[in-house]
Design a protein around this motif. Structure first.
Motif, PDB file in Angstrom:
ATOM      1  N   ARG A 250      -2.637   0.083  -6.940  1.00  0.00           N
ATOM      2  CA  ARG A 250      -3.685   0.060  -7.513  1.00  0.00           C
ATOM      3  C   ARG A 250      -4.926   0.863  -6.932  1.00  0.00           C
ATOM      4  O   ARG A 250      -5.974   1.001  -7.696  1.00  0.00           O
ATOM      5  CB  ARG A 250      -4.070  -1.551  -7.521  1.00  0.00           C
ATOM      6  CG  ARG A 250      -3.213  -2.328  -8.382  1.00  0.00           C
ATOM      7  CD  ARG A 250      -3.601  -3.622  -8.803  1.00  0.00           C
ATOM      8  NE  ARG A 250      -4.786  -3.601  -9.610  1.00  0.00           N
ATOM      9  CZ  ARG A 250      -5.131  -4.876 -10.318  1.00  0.00           C
ATOM     10  NH1 ARG A 250      -4.715  -5.906  -9.993  1.00  0.00           N
ATOM     11  NH2 ARG A 250      -6.132  -4.787 -11.174  1.00  0.00           N
ATOM     12  N   SER A 251      -4.899   1.130  -5.624  1.00  0.00           N
ATOM     13  CA  SER A 251      -5.805   1.896  -4.999  1.00  0.00           C
ATOM     14  C   SER A 251      -5.567   3.414  -5.245  1.00  0.00           C
ATOM     15  O   SER A 251      -6.235   4.173  -4.410  1.00  0.00           O
ATOM     16  CB  SER A 251      -6.075   1.633  -3.487  1.00  0.00           C
ATOM     17  OG  SER A 251      -6.465   0.282  -3.368  1.00  0.00           O
ATOM     18  N   GLY A 252      -4.508   3.700  -5.939  1.00  0.00           N
ATOM     19  CA  GLY A 252      -4.109   5.126  -6.031  1.00  0.00           C
ATOM     20  C   GLY A 252      -3.213   5.906  -5.088  1.00  0.00           C
ATOM     21  O   GLY A 252      -2.938   6.992  -4.991  1.00  0.00           O
ATOM     22  N   TYR A 253      -2.708   5.070  -4.152  1.00  0.00           N
ATOM     23  CA  TYR A 253      -1.686   5.578  -3.163  1.00  0.00           C
ATOM     24  C   TYR A 253      -0.110   5.587  -3.742  1.00  0.00           C
ATOM     25  O   TYR A 253       0.178   4.158  -3.644  1.00  0.00           O
ATOM     26  CB  TYR A 253      -1.988   5.101  -2.039  1.00  0.00           C
ATOM     27  CG  TYR A 253      -3.394   5.056  -1.257  1.00  0.00           C
ATOM     28  CD1 TYR A 253      -3.555   6.226  -0.377  1.00  0.00           C
ATOM     29  CD2 TYR A 253      -4.417   3.975  -1.484  1.00  0.00           C
ATOM     30  CE1 TYR A 253      -4.850   6.328   0.024  1.00  0.00           C
ATOM     31  CE2 TYR A 253      -5.688   4.565  -0.812  1.00  0.00           C
ATOM     32  CZ  TYR A 253      -5.818   5.716  -0.283  1.00  0.00           C
ATOM     33  OH  TYR A 253      -7.048   5.802   0.325  1.00  0.00           O
ATOM     34  N   ARG A 254       0.228   6.392  -4.254  1.00  0.00           N
ATOM     35  CA  ARG A 254       1.510   6.411  -4.762  1.00  0.00           C
ATOM     36  C   ARG A 254       2.535   5.836  -3.759  1.00  0.00           C
ATOM     37  O   ARG A 254       2.806   6.369  -2.779  1.00  0.00           O
ATOM     38  CB  ARG A 254       2.012   7.836  -5.370  1.00  0.00           C
ATOM     39  CG  ARG A 254       3.489   7.670  -6.161  1.00  0.00           C
ATOM     40  CD  ARG A 254       3.848   9.120  -6.615  1.00  0.00           C
ATOM     41  NE  ARG A 254       5.053   8.777  -7.647  1.00  0.00           N
ATOM     42  CZ  ARG A 254       5.711   9.663  -8.188  1.00  0.00           C
ATOM     43  NH1 ARG A 254       5.738  10.812  -7.976  1.00  0.00           N
ATOM     44  NH2 ARG A 254       6.794   9.219  -9.052  1.00  0.00           N
TER      45      ARG A 254
ATOM     46  N   THR B  62      -6.006  -0.063   2.806  1.00  0.00           N
ATOM     47  CA  THR B  62      -6.443   0.703   1.475  1.00  0.00           C
ATOM     48  C   THR B  62      -8.073   0.402   1.396  1.00  0.00           C
ATOM     49  O   THR B  62      -8.708   1.719   1.108  1.00  0.00           O
ATOM     50  CB  THR B  62      -5.995   0.357   0.444  1.00  0.00           C
ATOM     51  OG1 THR B  62      -6.059  -1.131   0.120  1.00  0.00           O
ATOM     52  CG2 THR B  62      -4.323   0.873  -0.078  1.00  0.00           C
ATOM     53  N   ALA B  63      -8.758  -0.515   1.605  1.00  0.00           N
ATOM     54  CA  ALA B  63     -10.215  -0.567   1.911  1.00  0.00           C
ATOM     55  C   ALA B  63     -10.540   0.529   2.810  1.00  0.00           C
ATOM     56  O   ALA B  63     -11.518   0.951   2.507  1.00  0.00           O
ATOM     57  CB  ALA B  63     -10.469  -2.123   2.183  1.00  0.00           C
ATOM     58  N   PHE B  64      -9.921   0.303   4.119  1.00  0.00           N
ATOM     59  CA  PHE B  64     -10.575   1.466   4.969  1.00  0.00           C
ATOM     60  C   PHE B  64     -10.372   2.709   4.716  1.00  0.00           C
ATOM     61  O   PHE B  64     -11.229   3.809   4.792  1.00  0.00           O
ATOM     62  CB  PHE B  64      -9.917   0.924   6.442  1.00  0.00           C
ATOM     63  CG  PHE B  64     -10.213   2.065   7.383  1.00  0.00           C
ATOM     64  CD1 PHE B  64     -11.276   2.266   7.879  1.00  0.00           C
ATOM     65  CD2 PHE B  64      -9.045   2.812   7.863  1.00  0.00           C
ATOM     66  CE1 PHE B  64     -11.626   3.169   8.788  1.00  0.00           C
ATOM     67  CE2 PHE B  64      -9.296   3.888   8.775  1.00  0.00           C
ATOM     68  CZ  PHE B  64     -10.600   4.238   9.380  1.00  0.00           C
ATOM     69  N   TRP B  65      -9.050   3.071   4.110  1.00  0.00           N
ATOM     70  CA  TRP B  65      -8.757   4.537   3.947  1.00  0.00           C
ATOM     71  C   TRP B  65      -9.768   4.962   2.828  1.00  0.00           C
ATOM     72  O   TRP B  65     -10.149   6.284   2.913  1.00  0.00           O
ATOM     73  CB  TRP B  65      -7.285   4.661   3.257  1.00  0.00           C
ATOM     74  CG  TRP B  65      -6.275   4.140   4.297  1.00  0.00           C
ATOM     75  CD1 TRP B  65      -6.251   4.317   5.633  1.00  0.00           C
ATOM     76  CD2 TRP B  65      -4.884   3.869   3.742  1.00  0.00           C
ATOM     77  NE1 TRP B  65      -5.033   4.053   6.052  1.00  0.00           N
ATOM     78  CE2 TRP B  65      -4.222   3.696   5.120  1.00  0.00           C
ATOM     79  CE3 TRP B  65      -4.335   3.647   2.638  1.00  0.00           C
ATOM     80  CZ2 TRP B  65      -2.848   3.458   5.147  1.00  0.00           C
ATOM     81  CZ3 TRP B  65      -2.833   3.425   2.718  1.00  0.00           C
ATOM     82  CH2 TRP B  65      -2.156   3.324   3.909  1.00  0.00           C
ATOM     83  N   GLU B  66      -9.895   4.254   1.721  1.00  0.00           N
ATOM     84  CA  GLU B  66     -11.170   4.626   0.827  1.00  0.00           C
ATOM     85  C   GLU B  66     -12.477   4.878   1.701  1.00  0.00           C
ATOM     86  O   GLU B  66     -13.210   6.027   1.196  1.00  0.00           O
ATOM     87  CB  GLU B  66     -11.189   3.536  -0.385  1.00  0.00           C
ATOM     88  CG  GLU B  66      -9.964   3.287  -1.358  1.00  0.00           C
ATOM     89  CD  GLU B  66      -9.855   2.154  -1.853  1.00  0.00           C
ATOM     90  OE1 GLU B  66     -10.879   1.365  -1.923  1.00  0.00           O
ATOM     91  OE2 GLU B  66      -9.076   2.053  -2.826  1.00  0.00           O
ATOM     92  N   LYS B  67     -12.849   4.025   2.404  1.00  0.00           N
ATOM     93  CA  LYS B  67     -14.155   4.459   3.075  1.00  0.00           C
ATOM     94  C   LYS B  67     -14.192   5.620   4.024  1.00  0.00           C
ATOM     95  O   LYS B  67     -15.188   6.136   3.947  1.00  0.00           O
ATOM     96  CB  LYS B  67     -14.489   3.177   4.057  1.00  0.00           C
ATOM     97  CG  LYS B  67     -15.164   1.776   2.942  1.00  0.00           C
ATOM     98  CD  LYS B  67     -15.544   0.793   3.991  1.00  0.00           C
ATOM     99  CE  LYS B  67     -16.249  -0.235   3.319  1.00  0.00           C
ATOM    100  NZ  LYS B  67     -16.528  -1.478   4.057  1.00  0.00           N
ATOM    101  N   ALA B  68     -12.989   5.803   4.386  1.00  0.00           N
ATOM    102  CA  ALA B  68     -12.879   6.931   5.388  1.00  0.00           C
ATOM    103  C   ALA B  68     -12.551   8.280   4.851  1.00  0.00           C
ATOM    104  O   ALA B  68     -12.459   9.280   5.473  1.00  0.00           O
ATOM    105  CB  ALA B  68     -11.620   6.592   6.319  1.00  0.00           C
ATOM    106  N   GLY B  69     -12.264   8.203   3.652  1.00  0.00           N
ATOM    107  CA  GLY B  69     -12.161   9.312   2.833  1.00  0.00           C
ATOM    108  C   GLY B  69     -10.581   9.747   3.093  1.00  0.00           C
ATOM    109  O   GLY B  69     -10.261  10.909   2.621  1.00  0.00           O
TER     110      GLY B  69
END
Length: 456
Positions: free
Chosen positions: A27-31, A249-256
């Motif tokens: 759902r966060s886009g990580y296949r 996923t919340a951290f990955w999104e913030k970290a780019g």
């Protein structure tokens, strides 16, 4: 970035929980592709842009010796994948006991595959699922109300692993007699650098496990950062619910940290189904309400008799023919083993299975394999392409009997219970749409929502 540069590999201790973790990532886009056995590099190369990989297991329904036999080769394979984090995924209600589904045994078995790692991070809370941990005490939502785990209407009376202790540290110590630390909610307050320093100080003390409190999304994302940074320092092995995936996923999104660019397999569209089969091996009140609601909404209910479940030698032809006849006439069908935890069929089924010489620890597998054989038979005879399986402890055995080797999320239906696309060598099973849900997941109309799910 490499074509298939992995971020995370996980093993789920049951199938419904594994699809829950897959959904949190997708759902966060990580296949993410979920396999039924540890994948080889050749298998991974079939899926372009894959960022996360999971293996759906059945250890939650097994004894410690059986768990070790299943977990060790899979976790060894996952540890050799080029993934920064390797996660042993538990249920968000921490279902476990010393004699069955022992999370302590999973930690003992897996951590030796990560030499040099002294401390294992443990995160169980997941606000998206209504699961919270405060000062080590775990809470779960049901019907809009939050219950401490040992007072939860379902989990405190679970037929296999009743939760009599809400403090996850004490519950885990009954399975792992080692020091268990806590990163409590107050210690997660402040600037990230300050919180990170506190976490490093706790790790220096080298407890076997550090449990994270979880209350809200902000501190969950911060916990994801701490877990990721610890992994970069060599502490790759983590344990917990899909809260781990939500945190990372919340951290990955913030970290780019780049996602796959898409969260679901390529498909022109997903159409609603005019008929589906729902198969329930769950005895929870949530599943009971879903079965009853489905029948009110036009599903034809068929109760599976204890005699049929116990008899592993022959197919219950009359029941199967009834289901096939109804499906072929355009009806949706729900097969169920019990209606709620007080159903007398539960004790009768266990007695009849015991009379067949099957050990109590093997009951879940026996029921699951029976349901799996019947489900596959019905699908092949009716040409059905969409199915729901309810019941975390039995779903893994059901899917293995269906000849599936992998799954990928198609559509979210209810948190923790998405609709998936199936990969199978058998052309008759390849591409079917499958939803797996644990006993505590989904609203009353979940089965109808799966039937009607569509994407233009």
């Amino acid at each position: 970035m490499k074509k298939n540069q992995l971020l995370l590999a996980f093993y789920g201790d049951d199938f419904t929980g594994s699809t829950d973790a897959m959904e949190a990532l997708a759902r966060s886009g990580y296949r993410t592709v979920l396999f039924l056995e540890a994948p080889t590099q050749d298998m991974l190369q079939r899926f372009e842009g894959i960022r996360c990989v999971g293996v759906a297991g059945t250890s939650r329904a097994k004894s410690p010796a059986e768990m070790t036999k299943e977990i060790k080769p899979i976790m060894e394979r996952l540890s050799r994948l080029d993934a920064p984090v390797v996660h042993y995924k538990t249920c968000s209600t921490f279902d476990s006991a010393p004699e069955v589904g022992s999370i302590g045994e999973a930690i003992r078995t897996s951590r030796e595959l990560f030499p040099g790692q002294k401390t294992v991070s443990l995160l169980v809370g997941a606000p998206a699922l209504g699961r919270y941990t405060l000062f080590g005490q775990h809470f779960a939502r049901m019907n809009g109300e939050i219950f401490r785990l040992d007072r939860h209407p379902v989990m405190s009376r679970h037929p296999v692993t009743p939760m009599h202790e809400a403090d996850l540290r004490y519950h885990l110590r009954m399975q792992l007699d080692e020091e268990i630390g806590l990163m409590n909610i107050l210690e997660l307050e402040g600037e990230p650098e300050q919180v990170g320093k506190r976490f490093r100080e706790k790790r220096k003390e080298e407890p076997a496990v550090i449990l994270f409190d979880v209350l809200d999304e902000a501190r969950l994302a911060l916990s994801g950062r701490l877990i990721w940074e610890a992994a970069e320092e060599g502490e790759r092995f983590v344990v917990g619910s899909s809260g781990v995936e939500y945190a990372l996923t919340a951290f990955w999104e913030k970290a780019g940290i780049a996602s796959s660019g898409h969260s679901q397999p390529k498909t022109a569209s997903i159409s609603p189904s005019d008929r589906i089969l729902a198969v329930s091996g769950s005895a929870s009140p949530v599943s009971q309400r879903q079965i009853e609601t489905a029948m009110e909404q036009g599903f034809h209910g068929i109760r599976i008799s204890p005699v049929s479940l116990a008899d592993g030698g022959s197919l219950p032809q009359e029941m199967l023919e009834q289901a096939i006849r109804l499906l072929n006439s355009g009806e949706s069908v729900v097969l169920y083993t019990a209606l709620g935890p007080e159903d007398e069929a539960i004790s009768e089924t266990r007695k009849r299975i015991s009379d067949e010489g099957i050990a109590p620890s093997q009951v879940g597998e026996h029921i699951g394999r029976q349901l799996g054989r019947w489900t596959k038979h019905i699908m092949q005879q009716s040409g059905l392409r969409r199915v729901v399986i309810a019941g975390g402890d039995t779903s893994g055995f059901v899917t293995s009997e269906m000849g599936i080797y992998g799954m990928e999320m198609l559509l979210p239906i209810s948190p923790g219970a998405p609709l998936c696309r199936v990969y199978a060598q058998d052309e008759r099973m390849d591409g079917i749409e499958l939803a797996l849900k644990g006993g505590q997941f989904g609203g009353p109309d979940y089965f109808a929502k799966v039937r009607d799910a569509a994407l233009e």
